[in-house]
Design an enzyme around this catalytic site. Structure first.
Site, PDB file in Angstrom:
ATOM      1  N   ASP A 256      -0.774   4.053   0.439  1.00  0.00           N
ATOM      2  CA  ASP A 256      -1.705   5.135   1.860  1.00  0.00           C
ATOM      3  C   ASP A 256      -0.558   4.974   3.127  1.00  0.00           C
ATOM      4  O   ASP A 256       0.163   3.954   3.349  1.00  0.00           O
ATOM      5  CB  ASP A 256      -2.980   5.151   2.016  1.00  0.00           C
ATOM      6  CG  ASP A 256      -2.942   3.417   2.162  1.00  0.00           C
ATOM      7  OD1 ASP A 256      -2.348   2.550   2.013  1.00  0.00           O
ATOM      8  OD2 ASP A 256      -3.966   3.540   3.434  1.00  0.00           O
TER       9      ASP A 256
ATOM     10  N   ASP B 131       6.954   2.057   6.385  1.00  0.00           N
ATOM     11  CA  ASP B 131       5.373   1.453   6.522  1.00  0.00           C
ATOM     12  C   ASP B 131       4.269   2.142   5.079  1.00  0.00           C
ATOM     13  O   ASP B 131       3.792   2.804   5.592  1.00  0.00           O
ATOM     14  CB  ASP B 131       4.703   1.580   7.366  1.00  0.00           C
ATOM     15  CG  ASP B 131       2.653   1.249   7.946  1.00  0.00           C
ATOM     16  OD1 ASP B 131       2.880  -0.617   6.739  1.00  0.00           O
ATOM     17  OD2 ASP B 131       2.270   1.102   8.520  1.00  0.00           O
TER      18      ASP B 131
ATOM     19  N   GLU C 158      -5.412   0.662   2.510  1.00  0.00           N
ATOM     20  CA  GLU C 158      -4.826   0.267   4.219  1.00  0.00           C
ATOM     21  C   GLU C 158      -5.209   0.282   5.444  1.00  0.00           C
ATOM     22  O   GLU C 158      -5.009  -0.083   6.720  1.00  0.00           O
ATOM     23  CB  GLU C 158      -3.327  -0.619   3.480  1.00  0.00           C
ATOM     24  CG  GLU C 158      -3.445  -2.064   4.157  1.00  0.00           C
ATOM     25  CD  GLU C 158      -2.441  -1.662   6.210  1.00  0.00           C
ATOM     26  OE1 GLU C 158      -2.430  -2.914   6.611  1.00  0.00           O
ATOM     27  OE2 GLU C 158      -1.761  -0.126   6.292  1.00  0.00           O
ATOM     28  N   GLU C 159      -4.659   1.732   4.552  1.00  0.00           N
ATOM     29  CA  GLU C 159      -4.576   2.341   7.344  1.00  0.00           C
ATOM     30  C   GLU C 159      -5.621   2.447   7.031  1.00  0.00           C
ATOM     31  O   GLU C 159      -5.625   3.058   8.624  1.00  0.00           O
ATOM     32  CB  GLU C 159      -3.384   3.395   6.274  1.00  0.00           C
ATOM     33  CG  GLU C 159      -1.992   3.151   6.179  1.00  0.00           C
ATOM     34  CD  GLU C 159      -1.293   2.297   7.004  1.00  0.00           C
ATOM     35  OE1 GLU C 159      -1.799   2.454   8.638  1.00  0.00           O
ATOM     36  OE2 GLU C 159      -0.340   2.046   7.728  1.00  0.00           O
TER      37      GLU C 159
ATOM     38  N   HIS D 216       0.789  -1.467   0.349  1.00  0.00           N
ATOM     39  CA  HIS D 216       0.091   0.507  -0.199  1.00  0.00           C
ATOM     40  C   HIS D 216       0.900   1.113   0.213  1.00  0.00           C
ATOM     41  O   HIS D 216       2.223   1.125   0.605  1.00  0.00           O
ATOM     42  CB  HIS D 216      -1.213  -0.383   1.333  1.00  0.00           C
ATOM     43  CG  HIS D 216      -0.061   0.009   2.027  1.00  0.00           C
ATOM     44  ND1 HIS D 216       0.285   1.067   3.289  1.00  0.00           N
ATOM     45  CD2 HIS D 216       0.174  -1.053   3.422  1.00  0.00           C
ATOM     46  CE1 HIS D 216       0.763   0.528   4.901  1.00  0.00           C
ATOM     47  NE2 HIS D 216       0.578  -0.128   5.059  1.00  0.00           N
TER      48      HIS D 216
ATOM     49  N   HIS E 159       4.401   4.866  11.401  1.00  0.00           N
ATOM     50  CA  HIS E 159       3.589   5.740  12.902  1.00  0.00           C
ATOM     51  C   HIS E 159       4.065   6.438  13.556  1.00  0.00           C
ATOM     52  O   HIS E 159       3.289   6.587  13.855  1.00  0.00           O
ATOM     53  CB  HIS E 159       2.621   5.069  13.195  1.00  0.00           C
ATOM     54  CG  HIS E 159       1.727   3.963  11.845  1.00  0.00           C
ATOM     55  ND1 HIS E 159       0.536   3.513  12.331  1.00  0.00           N
ATOM     56  CD2 HIS E 159       2.585   3.411  11.025  1.00  0.00           C
ATOM     57  CE1 HIS E 159      -0.093   2.794  11.617  1.00  0.00           C
ATOM     58  NE2 HIS E 159       1.354   2.560  10.358  1.00  0.00           N
TER      59      HIS E 159
ATOM     60  N   GLU F 298       5.334  -4.595   3.738  1.00  0.00           N
ATOM     61  CA  GLU F 298       5.165  -4.922   5.642  1.00  0.00           C
ATOM     62  C   GLU F 298       6.533  -4.999   6.128  1.00  0.00           C
ATOM     63  O   GLU F 298       7.285  -5.942   6.602  1.00  0.00           O
ATOM     64  CB  GLU F 298       4.032  -5.556   5.692  1.00  0.00           C
ATOM     65  CG  GLU F 298       2.918  -5.455   5.382  1.00  0.00           C
ATOM     66  CD  GLU F 298       1.858  -3.771   5.675  1.00  0.00           C
ATOM     67  OE1 GLU F 298       3.118  -2.551   7.062  1.00  0.00           O
ATOM     68  OE2 GLU F 298       0.853  -3.601   5.920  1.00  0.00           O
TER      69      GLU F 298
END
EC number: 3.5.1.18
Length: 387
Positions: free
Chosen positions: A76, A107, A142-143, A74, A360, A171
């Site tokens: 995003d 990520d 995805e997030e 992903h 994150h 990932e």
């Protein structure tokens, strides 16, 4: 960029796209241009769902024969938070002291960049062809709620007759260093709300009311006291965690009519969503007896448990890792959910990417040397896979 673009160059181009879910901000275009130039057939597909944002997705494939290896991921990212708190801009793609900074560095734009760079290098060394097929299945959803991304892109691909033999999701699977962990599965996730009904009344006249707060406290304790299971061969024990208790009562002299408690269960392969719900409701009924009035509102979940059993494919990926890093990776099923849960319904899937320590966080970053190592590992996977 050209077909000889490095993982760092690709990652920087992706990081400079502020693709906070559901925005794409040009990230898929970066990948589409590179893959199209390398001979991939590319498709941009947008999916919709009432009450959710439209999401753009990318599917690209080169070759039309088996075996078919898919790289998934992903573009995003989660919001950056306070941009002024970053030592380098959250969407700068800056490199300082050998570290690449930016939201999504680990990520998982960095992982995607490594997969693309490895594939372009592999194709350049094999006259632009693979002894089979290579594809990229990339989403921008995805997030967040994950309803207009991978799950629908897989359905779209299947309706076109696409089949996959194996998949690698980039990932950030590694814990401390590149090569220490391959994710071969994930526990499922099921949320719910425990609701206890009482009777509202004045605190000075408790005999005229039924206070749900002591009852919900007792039920929380009862549901937490007995383990759901003892774990399985590939998974740690399932766990139920209460995350909030609310009565919505602004008064101090009124007994509330109802109390609610939110919870989430991470469950292993001893359970399905249906059997898990039945087990919890059975335990709730026993704890309520004939007096407490309680029920559970189960929330929708698209997060089933899955596992890819160790075998030829995990051995192949492990061998590629060991060749570059000297490490034998642990085959692990810990952590939260990922889009691999959708892919597992179509083919065996593993997750292997960068080190996830800063995902994150403010100043999300990865060593450039890790990008080089991961690219070399993916390159080794391709060589072994298409022998």
């Amino acid at each position: 960029m050209t077909a000889t673009a490095t993982a760092l160059e690709i990652a920087q181009a992706l990081l400079r796209c502020p693709s906070v879910t559901p925005a794409d901000a040009g990230a898929l275009g970066v990948l589409e241009a590179l893959l199209k130039d390398a001979g991939f057939a590319t498709h941009r597909v947008t999916f919709s769902e009432p009450g959710t944002a439209d999401i753009d997705n990318l599917y690209a494939r080169i070759g039309d024969a088996a075996p078919h290896l898919c790289f998934a991921g992903h573009t995003d990212v989660v919001p950056p938070g306070d941009d002024s708190a970053w030592s380098h801009g959250a969407f700068s793609g800056d490199v300082a002291d050998g570290l690449l900074y930016g939201r999504g560095a680990v990520d998982m734009k960095g992982g995607i960049a490594c997969a693309v760079a490895a594939t372009l290098d592999y194709l350049a060394a094999h006259d632009g062809k693979a002894k089979g097929s290579i594809s990229f299945l990339i989403t921008g959803d995805e997030e967040d709620v994950a309803v207009n991304g991978t799950v629908k892109l897989l359905q779209w691909a299947a309706e076109r007759g696409e089949t996959f033999d194996h998949c690698i999701v980039g990932e950030p699977s590694n814990v401390e260093a590149i090569g220490d962990t391959i994710k071969i599965g994930r526990r499922g996730s099921q949320s719910g709300v425990l609701i206890v009904d009482g009777q509202q009344g004045h605190v000075a006249y408790p005999h005229r009311a039924a206070n749900p707060i002591p009852d919900i406290a007792a039920l929380i304790t009862a549901l937490n006291d007995e383990p759901l299971d003892q774990g399985s061969a590939q998974f740690q024990p399932s766990n139920l965690a209460f995350t909030s208790v609310d009565v919505g009562n602004p008064a101090t002299n009124v007994i509330p009519a109802q109390a609610r408690a939110k919870f989430n269960i991470r469950f292993n392969d001893h359970h399905t969503q249906e059997s898990l719900r039945a087990l919890v409701e059975q335990r709730l009924a026993a704890a309520c007896g004939n007096r407490i009035r309680a029920r559970i509102e189960w929330l929708p979940s698209n997060a089933d448990v899955f596992v890819t059993k160790p075998g030829g494919f995990t051995d192949l990926v492990s061998a590629s890792i060991a060749n570059i890093t000297g490490r034998t990776p642990e085959l692990n099923t810990g952590g939260g959910t990922s889009d691999a849960r959708f892919i597992a319904k179509y083919c065996p899937v593993v997750e292997f990417g960068l080190v996830g320590q800063t995902m994150h966080q403010i100043d999300e970053r990865t060593p450039v040397s890790d990008l080089d190592k991961l690219t070399a590992i993916y390159r080794g996977v391709l060589e072994r896979y298409f022998r």
